[in-house]
Design an enzyme around this catalytic site. Structure first.
Site, short mmCIF file in Angstrom:
data_model
loop_
_atom_site.label_atom_id
_atom_site.label_comp_id
_atom_site.label_asym_id
_atom_site.label_seq_id
_atom_site.Cartn_x
_atom_site.Cartn_y
_atom_site.Cartn_z
CB CYS A 26 -0.85 0.19 1.24
SG CYS A 26 0.02 0.15 2.70
CB CYS A 29 4.39 -0.43 1.92
SG CYS A 29 3.64 -1.61 2.80
CG ASP A 451 11.99 25.95 -35.25
OD1 ASP A 451 12.61 27.17 -35.40
OD2 ASP A 451 12.07 24.82 -35.80
#
Length: 770
Positions: A26, A29, A451
């Site tokens: 989870c 952790c 560009d």
């Protein structure tokens, strides 16, 4: 630095390593591991729950073994991910995929647990099924589910407890063991074991005598529901990473190398730069290279998202992993191993999936303290219900419901699953997102600087109009001018030659040769007049092709009609080439960098996204304004004759005006502006410098992909936020209901498990992005 920059770049004397982490279940952790690693001096770590990896940069003096040891001390496993050796070709091979093994183990545990738990739940919920001593059958069926089916939760909870930590496994383990333990006490020491005992089922807390109440259906049902959630989650995580695995699997496994003129099939890892190899129809191209012989159509759809095969011939570049669909090719290898385009794309995608968006960091901070808070809330709930005289049964039921409903696994999956699916889908469409921080920027961008050369235009000069003097045939003009210009290497000369060859082929109804020579006479007495043009003899005629001054110096005047055509072309920003032979001007050819067919549509799509397009180029204003008018950019938003430093200045000026700027470019001279912009989009057909400086890379040289990239990034960010809102909202709404006694613990377990499934399923919707 632009806001999209990644977290502080490690110092020169630092190193980076990726660790494969095992045992995480989870968000708390991953938050614990990340926090512990970051406490080490000189270490910066980011731990991703969905990919089960930690990306760590560490200063001199810190060893990888120290990092692994730190993780293992927390009760998790850690292993260094070793990159592929540089001599290996194609994308770096991934670690053995454990997702299938994990899903298989979970499926087996789920199947057994569900088969045993179903009768227990049915008997508890339907009093008509309760026969004499049914409770002892329930115990017999539920015990293996709680002990064996719930073993992964109990084992993880014990490991965490030894390290004075708590995760969602702690909540599941404590809740189910408490329900099972209460049931054992009631059966052996209370009245629940008496023959003829009947048990009702209520969706809310019941105020019955504790000694006659059992919770075996809660213990068995919750474990089965959570195992189902884990199994669906494991399958969904595999789907989420499918695009990256497909990229990693694209590379060829062996290759036919030419050794002294003979084909020898060798493993792909032995291929070196400079080797010549053969690609037959239906085979994958082994590595990046240049075609030496043959013509074919190459399918690059997996890399570019473009479904139409691209024709290639001698001199063209090809990319490893693409499929050769028709002719036989001989290719010279130019890049191998981690330098190939495929390997670099896979690395970019993997890096993006390992990172974290800012919103996820907030979720991690909450998850780190969430579990201890929930345990405290469960104890408070227990005390409150006991204190108001509701009895131990009601108090215990409410406390267990709080423990089970609050598991924060949906929080940990909210961001990484959406990021995995979004970046993977982007890679399939030819859009590479460098990191989760990029997603935050796309939401705010309101101006896009384009560009011109190579981005809006093709970057290659093309023949546009042909104007002929009175009495001159166009095909004759093209034959003589094309023949003379074919002897020159100048870009304008090449445009005239190729354009003349194409038009002559169309007129003659013949196939065009690879260089167009078939349509031209031989040239003698060829002279290149620097800065003015060329002259020579073609089919007995003295021909001049170049600027008007070349003719003037030869004493040749330009007729009024041709003069007007020349002036009109130059007013549009095009280059006018004058053609004369035998002492008289015969025509004018106009040459220009062609606007890509898709650029006007791309500008419309960018406007539809609420972006203001700006054209930025080093060309003169006439050329820039002509291109801007063609694609639909306002003249006021054109910046011409800009040097690289001027491009940076334009971007900075727009930002000081309060605009959030995206820059799209492809050349070395765009790299600084790409890095300066809030969001840099590099055309993948451009230079390595531009690609490195960009936040997003558009593999295909199509400006429409820029709009797609911004839409995908915004969609991914919206999915992440939707997931987090669901995860946060779910816990905020469910906890008070559980504490108030309005949720049976088994219903709470089902709801908690399916909240994670919802988050992952919602993320998988990104796979349908078009």
């Amino acid at each position: 630095m632009p806001p999209t920059a990644t977290p502080p770049i490690p110092t020169v004397d630092s190193s980076e390593v990726e660790l494969s982490i095992g045992g995480m279940t989870c968000a708390s952790c991953s938050a614990r591991i990340e926090k512990k690693l970051n406490r080490l001096e000189g270490v910066t770590a980011s731990v991703n729950l969905a990919t089960e990896k930690a990306k760590v940069s560490y200063a001199a003096g810190v060893e990888v073994a120290d990092l692994i040891g730190t993780v293992e001390k927390l009760g998790y496993t850690a292993e260094e991910i070793v990159p592929a050796p540089p001599e290996a070709t194609g994308a770096a091979p991934p670690l053995p995929d454990t997702t299938d093994l994990e899903a298989d183990a979970l499926r087996q545990r789920l199947t057994v647990s569900a088969l045993l738990a179903l009768p227990v739940v049915l008997m508890a919920m339907v009093p008509a099924l309760q026969f004499d001593n049914w409770q002892w059958l329930s115990l017999t069926l539920a015990a293996p589910v709680v002990v064996w089916g719930g073993l992964p939760f109990h084992r993880a909870a014990w490991t965490n407890a030894r390290h004075a930590a708590a995760t969602m496994d702690t909540l599941v383990s404590v809740g189910t063991l408490a329900a099972f333990g209460w049931s054992l006490w009631a059966l052996f020491f209370g009245d629940a074991g008496m023959p003829g005992m009947r048990h009702g089922f209520d969706l809310t807390v019941s105020r019955t005598e504790g000694s006659s109440t059992i919770y075996l259906e809660v213990a068995a049902g919750v474990i089965s529901f959570i195992l189902l959630g884990r199994y669906l989650e494991a399958r969904s995580k595999r789907k989420a990473g499918a695009a990256l695995r497909a990229l990693l699997d694209l590379g060829a496994k062996d290759v036919a190398v030419l050794r002294s003129g003979t084909e020898v099939r060798v493993p792909i890892g032995t291929l070196a730069v400079g080797d010549h190899f053969v690609v037959r129809p239906g085979e994958k191209i082994a590595t990046d290279g240049t075609v030496l012989e043959g013509r074919s159509a190459v399918d690059a759809s997996m890399l570019t998202g473009e479904s139409v095969p691209v024709d290639v011939g001698a001199g063209d570049t090809v990319t490893g992993g693409c499929l050769n669909t028709s002719g036989r090719l001989v290719v010279a290898a130019t890049r191998v191993g981690a330098d190939t385009r495929l390997a670099r794309i896979a690395k970019l995608v993997e890096d993006a999936q390992t990172g974290k968006a800012q919103v996820q960091r907030l979720a991690d901070k909450i998850s780190a303290v969430f579990v201890p808070v929930v345990i405290g809330l469960a104890l408070a709930t227990l005390g409150f219900w006991l204190g108001n005289g509701s009895g131990p049964t009601a108090a215990f039921t409410a406390a267990v419901a709080v423990l089970i409903i609050a598991c924060p696994c949906a929080l940990g999956l909210a961001t990484p699953t959406a990021l995995m699916v979004g970046t993977g889908r982007g890679a399939q469409l030819g859009i590479l997102i460098k990191g989760p921080e990029v997603l935050e920027s796309t939401r705010r961008v309101d101006t896009v600087v384009l560009d011109k050369t190579g981005t809006v235009t093709s970057g290659v000069m093309r023949l546009h109009e042909v104007y002929v003097a009175e009495g001159v045939q166009e095909h004759r003009l093209l034959r003589l001018a094309g023949a003379l210009e074919h002897a020159s290497e100048h870009p304008v000369a090449r445009a005239v030659t190729e354009g003349a060859a194409e038009r002559l082929a169309a007129v003659d109804g013949t196939a065009q040769g690879s260089t167009g020579v078939d349509h031209f006479e031989g040239v003698s007495d060829f002279v290149n007049v620097a800065g003015l043009g060329v002259r020579g003899t073609v089919a007995g005629h003295a021909v001049l092709v170049g600027r008007e001054r070349l003719l003037t110096e030869a004493g040749i005047e330009l007729p009024a009609a041709l003069g007007h055509a020349k002036e009109a072309a130059e007013a549009q920003g095009r280059t006018a080439v004058v053609v004369a032979w035998d002492g008289a001007a015969r025509g004018v050819l106009t040459v220009a960098d062609a606007v890509k067919e898709t650029s006007a549509q791309a500008v419309r799509e960018l406007r539809a996204l609420g972006l203001r397009p700006v054209l930025l180029t080093g060309d003169n204003r006439a050329v820039a304004e002509a291109v801007a008018a063609e694609v639909g950019i306002d003249a006021a938003d054109v910046h011409a004759e800009a040097l690289p430093q001027d491009k940076v200045a334009v971007v900075e000026r727009l930002r000081t005006e309060g605009r959030v700027v995206a820059m799209v470019g492809d050349g070395v001279n765009d790299a600084a502006a790409l890095a300066t912009a809030d969001l840099g989009l590099a055309m993948g057909t451009g230079t390595d410098a531009a690609i490195e400086a960009g936040d997003l890379t558009l593999v295909r040289g199509d400006l429409r992909v820029a709009a797609d990239a911004i839409r995908l990034a915004r969609r991914t960010l919206a999915t992440i936020k939707g997931n987090l809102c669901w995860a946060f909202g779910y816990n905020v709404a469910a906890l008070p209901l559980a504490a108030a006694g309005l949720l049976n613990p088994m219903i709470a377990g089902a709801a908690m498990a399916f909240s994670s499934v919802f988050v992952v399923t919602n993320s998988l919707r990104l796979r349908t992005f078009r």
